[in-house]
Structures are given as structure tokens and as C-alpha cells.
Design an enzyme around this catalytic site. Structure first.
Site, short mmCIF file in Angstrom:
data_model
loop_
_atom_site.label_atom_id
_atom_site.label_comp_id
_atom_site.label_asym_id
_atom_site.label_seq_id
_atom_site.Cartn_x
_atom_site.Cartn_y
_atom_site.Cartn_z
N ASP A 9 -17.38 7.12 -1.35
CA ASP A 9 -16.09 6.98 -0.67
C ASP A 9 -15.79 8.32 -0.02
OD1 ASP A 9 -13.57 6.09 0.14
OD2 ASP A 9 -12.63 6.39 -1.82
N HIS A 66 -7.55 0.57 -6.30
CA HIS A 66 -7.73 -0.26 -5.11
C HIS A 66 -8.39 -1.56 -5.61
CE1 HIS A 66 -7.81 -1.28 -1.04
NE2 HIS A 66 -8.70 -0.43 -0.56
N CYS A 98 -16.41 1.58 0.80
CA CYS A 98 -15.23 0.73 1.09
C CYS A 98 -14.77 0.86 2.54
CB CYS A 98 -14.10 1.06 0.13
SG CYS A 98 -13.43 2.72 0.32
N ARG A 155 -13.43 -8.81 1.32
CA ARG A 155 -12.00 -8.57 1.05
C ARG A 155 -11.20 -9.85 1.29
NH1 ARG A 155 -9.87 -3.40 1.23
NH2 ARG A 155 -7.98 -4.53 0.71
N GLN A 176 -10.38 -4.03 -3.31
CA GLN A 176 -11.67 -3.48 -2.85
C GLN A 176 -12.71 -3.60 -3.96
OE1 GLN A 176 -12.25 -2.02 0.42
NE2 GLN A 176 -14.26 -2.59 -0.33
N ARG A 229 0.88 -1.18 0.00
CA ARG A 229 0.00 0.00 0.00
C ARG A 229 0.91 1.23 0.00
NH1 ARG A 229 -5.25 1.50 3.60
NH2 ARG A 229 -6.11 0.11 2.02
N1 NVA Z 1 -10.17 6.80 -1.27
C1 NVA Z 1 -9.82 6.33 0.03
C2 NVA Z 1 -9.99 4.86 0.13
C3 NVA Z 1 -9.66 4.26 1.49
C4 NVA Z 1 -9.78 2.77 1.54
C5 NVA Z 1 -8.39 6.72 0.37
O1 NVA Z 1 -7.51 6.55 -0.51
O2 NVA Z 1 -8.14 7.22 1.46
N1 CP Z 2 -11.23 -0.22 2.59
C1 CP Z 2 -9.95 -0.25 2.99
O1 CP Z 2 -9.02 -0.47 2.20
O2 CP Z 2 -9.78 -0.03 4.32
P1 CP Z 2 -8.40 0.16 5.10
O3 CP Z 2 -7.84 1.51 4.71
O4 CP Z 2 -8.77 0.08 6.55
O5 CP Z 2 -7.46 -0.92 4.70
#
Ligand code: NVA
Ligand code: CP
Length: 320
Positions: free
Chosen positions: A238, A142, A278, A306, A145, A115
């Protein structure tokens, strides 16, 4: 009638999952089929030991709850060992090149979950690693997800082809782009509703439209939230401001408030429509409490799924 996800699960071999754009519809449907099967058959012994003796690295540059726990559990439940590395506590945090880290890690582990802020970083990892790289979120994608959400929609609505799906909020973030991609790949009718200035890049829209032509789906981008949700099978949103995003969050929140998914808006969708997020959610911003806690909400199933899509992907790419 329940839509068959695929006739056969195609072998994919040792392969990275950086973005679903790089995967064919039948490969994506193969992962979903395997995930649904694994969910229905959690105790099958050959699955429990499928990755025995293997190790999977997990590197996080950004915070995570769901991704981190679900990947760790998925890896362990296939008999492999997770090796967790916090970016800041590794030499990456002190500037060791990605190319060097990727080559070194590849000598120890069989795959790496990453990540990070920039999609280019995950691409750089994949360029230098000799083991599969799994994108656990970047600014542009993502994929796991999106796979979990597709599985949730298939479970709830019994089909994906032709499904009317509306996403409201930031139209240029990782989730919007991932929905465009998976929707186009699976023949869904995807509408993105967002304010001017937050639209997906023109080349992404063009790519998704071309793909949708092949799969029988459609892609619509609008600034009208009511038109977007009218009569749809699913509504998703989101956070308005993503992790590590530059710029003034207050400006973005103000610009995107008309796209908040609230009870009034949700009521314009089909009575059996599903609400997806998500998570993590900011109640009172992109979604109201009444919607996320209400009868349309499938957010906990999404989070659970997931686990299964990641198990399926790990099995298919790292299994012997
Ligand atoms: N768009 C959000 C998704 C989190 C799972 C982010 O990148 O913070
Ligand atoms: N939806 C998701 O990826 O959550 P986290 O940021 O908690 O991993």
C-alpha cells in the site's frame, strides 16, 4: 480443489461494519460467499430490487475514486438510492456535532457509508445512528477493501485457510491492520514486513495472534522483506504515506524504500503468487511498474471485487 467459503450464510441483521474484528469468521465467510454468488449471477431479478425504496447516505471527509464509485453503483444496483454528502459542503464541515448529524441522517436514510480520517469518528457515528454505518476507510481500518482482497485471493488461489500472505510497507496503516484482522479471522499465514517504528501496535498483534490460534492461521512481524515474501502465495503493499497522515512524508518514504515490491523481491514468492495493491499506487515508491503491470498483478480484479463485497454486505445488513 476450491475451498468452500462457508456451509451456510448466517443472517446478520441490521448491523454496522466498522472493522472486521467485530465480525466472526463465519459471518465474514458469509459475506464472501454472497459476493461470489452475486458476481456469478449479476442479473438475478430479486437482487436487482432487493433494496428498492431504500436510501443509503454516503459521507466523505477524504478523497476517493474506487470506494465512492463502487458504493454508489452497489447501492443503485440493489435498487436503492445513494445520497452523497461531501463533508466540507455539509454542516459537518462547519462543526455540527457527529452525534447530531448521525441522529438526523438516521431519520432520512437506511444506512450510512462514511470515509473519515479518524476511526473514532466512525465509531461516534455508529454510537448515535439508529441505522447501520459502513466504514469506507479510517486511519485504522478499510474493511471493504480487505473483503475484496480476500475474495480476489480466493478466486485466484482457490483457498484462504493456510494461504501464505505477505504485506510489505507501512505496518501500522489501515491496510496493514485490516490484513492482520482478516488474515487472522480466515486462518491465513500473515507476515507483515516493515521497518522498526512502523510496526502494528503490540495489542493489535496480540489480538491477531490469539484469533489466529482459533482459526489455524499465524501472524509474523519482521523487518526482513526477503524472508517475508519467500515462497508465499500472495504479496501485498500500500502507499507508504496515507491520506491525511501527519509527519514528514520524505522521512517515511526513505525508511520504507527497502520494502518496495519490485521484480527481484516478487521472484522470491511462488511462481503463481498474486500481487495485491488496494490502489491508488505510487509507481517507483511502494511498487514498481513491472510488478503492478506484470503477470502476478491482480489489482484490477481487486478493484472490481469492491463492488461485489459491498453489494453482499448491503444486502445482508439492509435487506428485508
Ligand atoms: N492507506 C491508504 C489506503 C488508500 C485506499 C490511505 O489511507 O491513504
Ligand atoms: N482503494 C480505495 O479505497 O480507493 P479509493 O481511495 O479511490 O476509494
Amino acid at each position: 480443489m476450491v475451498e468452500r467459503l462457508t456451509e451456510t450464510v448466517v443472517p446478520v441483521g441490521r448491523r454496522s461494519i466498522l472493522a472486521l474484528k467485530e465480525w466472526t469468521p463465519s459471518e465474514i465467510r458469509g459475506i464472501l460467499t454472497t459476493a461470489a454468488w452475486m458476481k456469478a449471477n449479476p442479473k438475478v431479478a430479486h437482487v436487482r430490487y432487493a433494496l428498492a425504496g431504500k436510501s443509503v447516505g454516503m459521507i466523505f471527509e477524504l478523497p476517493s475514486t474506487r470506494t465512492r464509485v463502487s458504493f454508489q453503483v452497489a447501492i443503485q444496483s440493489l435498487g436503492a438510492s445513494p445520497v452523497i454528502l461531501d463533508w466540507g459542503e455539509s454542516q459537518l464541515g462547519r462543526g455540527e456535532p457527529i452525534a447530531d448529524t448521525a441522529r438526523v441522517m438516521s431519520r432520512y436514510v437506511d444506512g450510512i457509508v462514511i470515509r473519515c480520517r479518524s476511526h473514532q469518528t466512525v465509531q461516534e457515528f455508529a454510537r448515535w445512528a439508529s441505522v447501520p454505518i459502513f466504514n469506507a476507510l479510517t486511519d485504522q481500518a478499510h474493511p471493504f477493501q480487505a473483503l475484496a482482497d480476500a475474495l480476489t485471493l480466493w478466486e485466484r488461489q482457490k483457498r484462504l485457510s493456510g494461504l501464505k500472505f505477505a504485506y510489505l510497507g507501512d505496518g501500522s496503516n489501515n491496510m496493514a491492520l485490516s490484513y492482520l484482522t482478516i488474515g487472522a479471522k480466515l486462518g491465513m499465514q500473515v507476515t507483515i514486513a516493515t521497518a522498526k517504528g512502523y510496526w502494528p501496535a503490540a495489542e493489535v498483534i496480540d489480538w491477531a495472534r490469539e484469533e489466529a490460534l482459533v482459526t489455524g492461521g499465524s501472524i509474523t512481524i519482521t523487518d526482513d522483506p526477503e524472508q517475508a515474501v519467500f515462497g508465499v502465495d500472495a504479496v501485498a503493499t500500500d502507499v507508504f504515506v496515507s491520506m491525511g497522515e501527519p509527519g514528514d512524508p520524505a522521512v517515511k518514504q526513505r525508511d520504507l524504500m527497502p520494502y518496495q515490491v519490485n521484480g527481484k523481491l516478487m521472484a522470491l514468492s511462488k511462481p503463481e503468487a498474486v500481487f495485491l495493491h488496494c490502489l491508488p499506487a505510487h509507481r517507483g515508491e511502494e511498487v514498481t511498474d513491472e510488478v503492478i503491470e506484470g503477470p502476478h498483478s491482480a489489482v484490477w480484479d481487486q478493484a472490481e471485487n469492491r463492488l461485489y463485497v459491498q453489494k453482499a454486505a448491503l444486502l445482508q445488513t439492509l435487506g428485508d
